[in-house]
Design an enzyme around this catalytic site. Structure first.
Site, PDB file in Angstrom:
ATOM      1  N   GLU A  46       0.827  -1.207   0.000  1.00  0.00           N
ATOM      2  CA  GLU A  46       0.000   0.000   0.000  1.00  0.00           C
ATOM      3  C   GLU A  46       0.858   1.252   0.000  1.00  0.00           C
ATOM      4  O   GLU A  46       1.978   1.256   0.520  1.00  0.00           O
ATOM      5  CB  GLU A  46      -0.933   0.036   1.226  1.00  0.00           C
ATOM      6  CG  GLU A  46      -2.186  -0.787   1.089  1.00  0.00           C
ATOM      7  CD  GLU A  46      -2.241  -1.918   2.085  1.00  0.00           C
ATOM      8  OE1 GLU A  46      -3.243  -2.659   2.048  1.00  0.00           O
ATOM      9  OE2 GLU A  46      -1.308  -2.079   2.873  1.00  0.00           O
ATOM     10  N   THR A  47       0.291   2.292  -0.591  1.00  0.00           N
ATOM     11  CA  THR A  47       0.834   3.646  -0.525  1.00  0.00           C
ATOM     12  C   THR A  47      -0.274   4.540   0.008  1.00  0.00           C
ATOM     13  O   THR A  47      -1.427   4.447  -0.442  1.00  0.00           O
ATOM     14  CB  THR A  47       1.283   4.129  -1.917  1.00  0.00           C
ATOM     15  OG1 THR A  47       2.354   3.305  -2.383  1.00  0.00           O
ATOM     16  CG2 THR A  47       1.751   5.578  -1.870  1.00  0.00           C
TER      17      THR A  47
END
Length: 305
Positions: A46-47
């Protein structure tokens, strides 16, 4: 324009362990397409993008992307973002601090508490924005075993059977007999996509769990596979731990009161992670729950976008 970013390892006190997370600061002005492209460029599970909050009383608005799509909620971006915001504002403090934040996520406002202590990894925990709920689904034990390269007798323990839960993101909870069974899994994404149900517009990811852990303090040992999110395997999944809390209370029939437990994940990947889960049970139901963990900064830099 240049935008600052940092890489944090989350659900660990040690660098190069836990679940890596990219945090992009001052993300206002980025389009959804640009955020998705940046998440693909980082290619982490994830970002998280930090934007100005809609309410002046809140700390930030979060948008969370996997390499494949946006998520309404996720645990390790919530912990990592809370730590990054606190360290940016108070990282030079020479005494311990406890800070409260409200983070705006697509699932709703999330209340988080951050504890900074000089010389130690920062800890953050948050209240679950949604209690876990059981979703309708039927599972064939042999099909699940085939997707994991296991025997059907290795699927399930005590009265725990495969079930479908969500606290914002849907997961198929797959209880396995023991740690050896969990460690020997060879996940087949094609078989999984054939059997996994859809909920909330998403394919249910596989969350495997058994009692105990390599860490003697762990209550559960887990692994998570999510082909629908563009992930082969995830080293730490807070949203899955949130969903697991529903299965644990349902099958174990927890007595009323406070139940702290540690969940370990990522061991088989060489990135051991520890997730802190706290459940408050009243009249047999989850009255409230929170998830927490440490996070440490690994790197920082600028994006030229």
């Amino acid at each position: 324009m240049a935008r600052r970013y940092a890489i944090y390892d989350v659900f660990t006190e040690k660098r190069l362990a836990g679940n890596p997370l990219a945090v992009v600061f001052d993300a206002d002005g980025l389009t959804e397409e640009a955020m998705q492209a940046i998440a693909q460029e980082f290619n982490l599970s994830e970002t998280v993008f930090l934007l100005r909050p809609e309410s002046a009383a809140h700390s930030a608005r979060l948008r969370i992307f996997t390499p494949a799509h946006e998520l309404p909620f996720a645990g390790h971006p919530t912990v990592g973002a809370a730590v990054a915001i606190a360290e940016t504002a108070y990282g030079d403090a020479n005494s311990a601090l406890e800070l409260m934040q409200v983070l705006e996520e697509s699932v709703g406002p999330v209340r988080a508490v951050v504890r900074l202590k000089p010389g130690s990894a920062t800890f953050a925990e948050f209240d679950l924005p949604r209690k876990p709920s059981r979703l309708e689904a039927q599972f064939d034990r042999q099909e699940i075993a085939d997707a994991l390269a296991l025997k059907a007798t290795q699927v399930g323990f005590e009265n725990h059977v495969p079930s479908f839960w969500s606290a914002g993101v849907p997961f198929v909870m797959v209880p396995l007999h023991d740690i050896r069974s969990v460690a020997s899994v060879e996940f087949d994404p094609q078989r999984w996509e054939h059997l996994a149900p859809l909920a909330e517009g998403r394919l249910g990811a596989a969350y495997l769990y058994c009692r105990g852990g390599i860490n003697h303090m762990a209550r559960f040992h887990t692994r998570m596979f999510a082909p629908g999110m563009g992930l082969v395997e995830d080293p730490a999944t807070g949203s899955a731990a949130a969903a697991l809390s529903g299965a644990v209370n349902f099958f174990d029939g927890l007595v009323d009161g406070h139940h702290p437990m540690l969940i370990e994940q990522g061991v088989e990947m060489g990135r051991p992670s520890i997730i802190h889960l706290h459940l408050n049970i009243a009249e047999g139901k989850i009255a409230s729950a929170r998830i927490g963990g440490h996070a440490v900064k690994l790197a920082e830099g600028e994006l030229a976008v």
